[in-house]
Design a protein around this motif. Structure first.
Motif, short mmCIF file in Angstrom:
data_model
loop_
_atom_site.label_atom_id
_atom_site.label_comp_id
_atom_site.label_asym_id
_atom_site.label_seq_id
_atom_site.Cartn_x
_atom_site.Cartn_y
_atom_site.Cartn_z
N PHE A 1 0.88 -1.17 0.00
CA PHE A 1 0.00 0.00 0.00
C PHE A 1 0.91 1.21 0.00
O PHE A 1 1.54 1.54 1.01
N ILE A 2 1.05 1.87 -1.16
CA ILE A 2 2.09 2.89 -1.30
C ILE A 2 1.50 4.26 -1.62
O ILE A 2 0.43 4.39 -2.20
N GLY A 3 2.26 5.26 -1.22
CA GLY A 3 1.89 6.64 -1.46
C GLY A 3 2.77 7.52 -0.60
O GLY A 3 3.39 7.05 0.36
N PRO A 4 2.85 8.82 -0.91
CA PRO A 4 3.70 9.71 -0.12
C PRO A 4 3.10 9.96 1.26
O PRO A 4 1.95 9.58 1.54
N ASN A 5 3.86 10.58 2.12
CA ASN A 5 3.34 10.96 3.43
C ASN A 5 2.10 11.84 3.27
O ASN A 5 2.08 12.75 2.44
N GLY A 6 1.07 11.54 4.05
CA GLY A 6 -0.16 12.32 3.99
C GLY A 6 -1.16 11.83 2.97
O GLY A 6 -2.23 12.43 2.82
N ALA A 7 -0.85 10.73 2.27
CA ALA A 7 -1.76 10.24 1.23
C ALA A 7 -2.96 9.48 1.79
O ALA A 7 -3.95 9.31 1.09
N GLY A 8 -2.86 9.00 3.03
CA GLY A 8 -3.97 8.26 3.63
C GLY A 8 -3.63 6.86 4.09
O GLY A 8 -4.50 6.12 4.53
N LYS A 9 -2.36 6.49 4.02
CA LYS A 9 -1.96 5.12 4.37
C LYS A 9 -2.18 4.82 5.86
O LYS A 9 -2.81 3.83 6.22
N THR A 10 -1.67 5.68 6.72
CA THR A 10 -1.80 5.43 8.16
C THR A 10 -3.24 5.57 8.61
O THR A 10 -3.71 4.81 9.48
N THR A 11 -3.98 6.50 8.04
CA THR A 11 -5.41 6.60 8.36
C THR A 11 -6.12 5.29 8.06
O THR A 11 -6.94 4.81 8.84
N THR A 12 -5.81 4.69 6.92
CA THR A 12 -6.42 3.42 6.55
C THR A 12 -6.13 2.35 7.60
O THR A 12 -7.02 1.61 8.04
N ILE A 13 -4.88 2.25 8.03
CA ILE A 13 -4.51 1.25 9.02
C ILE A 13 -5.23 1.50 10.34
O ILE A 13 -5.73 0.56 10.98
N ARG A 14 -5.31 2.74 10.76
CA ARG A 14 -5.98 3.04 12.03
C ARG A 14 -7.47 2.73 11.96
O ARG A 14 -8.07 2.31 12.96
N LEU A 15 -8.05 2.90 10.79
CA LEU A 15 -9.45 2.51 10.62
C LEU A 15 -9.61 0.99 10.68
O LEU A 15 -10.52 0.47 11.34
N LEU A 16 -8.72 0.28 10.01
CA LEU A 16 -8.81 -1.19 10.00
C LEU A 16 -8.70 -1.77 11.39
O LEU A 16 -9.35 -2.77 11.71
N LEU A 17 -7.88 -1.14 12.24
CA LEU A 17 -7.66 -1.66 13.59
C LEU A 17 -8.56 -1.01 14.62
O LEU A 17 -8.41 -1.25 15.82
N ASP A 18 -9.50 -0.18 14.17
CA ASP A 18 -10.49 0.46 15.05
C ASP A 18 -9.86 1.41 16.06
O ASP A 18 -10.39 1.62 17.15
N PHE A 19 -8.73 2.00 15.70
CA PHE A 19 -8.15 3.04 16.54
C PHE A 19 -8.90 4.35 16.34
O PHE A 19 -8.92 5.20 17.24
N ILE A 20 -9.45 4.53 15.16
CA ILE A 20 -10.34 5.66 14.86
C ILE A 20 -11.56 5.11 14.14
O ILE A 20 -11.52 4.00 13.60
N ARG A 21 -12.63 5.85 14.16
CA ARG A 21 -13.87 5.40 13.55
C ARG A 21 -14.11 6.11 12.21
O ARG A 21 -13.77 7.30 12.07
N PRO A 22 -14.67 5.42 11.24
CA PRO A 22 -14.88 6.03 9.92
C PRO A 22 -15.98 7.07 9.92
O PRO A 22 -16.92 7.02 10.74
N THR A 23 -15.88 8.00 9.00
CA THR A 23 -16.97 8.95 8.75
C THR A 23 -18.13 8.23 8.07
O THR A 23 -19.30 8.49 8.37
N ARG A 24 -17.81 7.32 7.18
CA ARG A 24 -18.80 6.47 6.54
C ARG A 24 -18.10 5.26 5.94
O ARG A 24 -16.88 5.18 5.92
N GLY A 25 -18.89 4.32 5.47
CA GLY A 25 -18.34 3.12 4.86
C GLY A 25 -18.14 2.01 5.87
O GLY A 25 -18.45 2.14 7.06
#
Length: 304
Positions: free
Chosen positions: A35-59
């Motif tokens: 899962f690649i992209g520059p810093n700030g592209a959304g990679k870490t947000t995705t991981i935190r959502l997958l592990l339920d560290f943060i909750r999604p806005t939708r989806g």
């Protein structure tokens, strides 16, 4: 083959700022997914959502067929996680830290912990505050792998590791894959992903814009061919092939340097019919793929 990770329209906004938007993702059992992209592209947000560290806005999202929100505790028992912003307890030794987390899991990991520490040349009896950055990263690697999880979620896992340890880490990932376990590898360090990934997803400005195998991506970007012929040829015979640009000629017309977009098959057939002496190919690597979706300074390229 079953899907270990699956999301549908997974979205997270931080106020008006998009973290990840409408993520439709499928990671298959037994693959290494980059899962690649520059810093700030959304990679870490995705991981935190997958592990339920943060909750999604939708989806929505699921791991092992379980909801990432409602079943997060059950999911985490089966996951090994290495965060990009690794935090350790500085007063503990490496051994104390790892055994502490083994105890939280209720699993005896003594043998695997010792084997991994030896493999990565990690002295477990030094205090974490005395470790170099690379050794702290090794503690994170051992912590993620020591309970032999079904799924590994790794965020920039080789930061601080020297080239020898990076190579050892890549070999460890291959072993995990051969055992049928699954790896979700988030990184902006492209050689790391290219070394081990079966498929790659590219994320740009919070959106997943492409998913393919490495070979699939390479077929879509430019590669370079140098062809030496037994006698001079007409460059126009090659310039007329779709996707081909004649970059240069030499040796009295007996040498062509071509830029080829997509498949090289038509070029090779045309060259074979004209008496080839030698062909040198510089295939596109993951850097070329990445830059075809991003500008050279990290800004989105117009054609991406």
């Amino acid at each position: 083959m079953s899907r270990v990770i699956e999301t549908a329209g997974l979205t997270k906004y931080y106020g008006d700022t998009a973290g990840i938007v409408d993520l439709d993702l499928a990671v298959e059992e037994g693959e290494v997914f980059g899962f690649i992209g520059p810093n700030g592209a959304g990679k870490t947000t995705t991981i935190r959502l997958l592990l339920d560290f943060i909750r999604p806005t939708r989806g929505s999202g699921a791991i092992f067929g379980m909801d990432i929100g409602g079943d997060s505790l059950s999911i985490r028992r089966r996951v090994g996680y290495l965060p990009g912003d690794l935090a350790l307890y500085p007063s503990m030794t490496g051994r104390e830290f790892l055994f502490y987390f083994s105890g939280l899991r209720g699993i005896d990991t003594a043998s695997t912990t010792a084997a991994l520490a030896e493999r990565f040349d990690l002295d477990l009896d030094r205090r974490i505050k005395e470790y170099s950055k690379g050794n702290r990263q090794k503690v994170g690697v051992v912590n993620a792998f020591m309970h032999e999880p079904e799924l590994l979620i790794l965020d920039e896992p080789t930061g601080g590791l020297d080239p020898l340890m990076q190579q050892e880490f890549a070999e460890l990932l291959r072993e995990v894959r051969n055992e049928g376990r699954t790896v979700f590898l988030s990184s902006h360090y492209l050689p790391e992903v290219e070394r081990v990934a079966d498929r790659v997803g590219i994320v740009r400005q919070g959106r997943l814009i492409a998913v393919d195998t490495l070979d699939g991506f390479r077929s879509k970007v430019q590669s370079n061919l140098s062809i030496e012929f037994e006698s001079p040829v007409d460059p126009a015979d090659f310039a007329g092939i779709a996707g081909v640009t004649v970059v240069d000629t030499g040796n009295g017309g007996a040498m062509l340097r071509l830029s080829v977009g997509g498949s090289q098959q038509a070029v090779l057939e045309a060259a074979a019919a004209r008496g080839v002496r030698a062909i040198t190919s510089a295939e596109a690597d993951l850097d070329d793929v990445f830059l075809s979706y991003y500008g050279p300074d990290g800004d989105p390229a117009s054609g991406g």
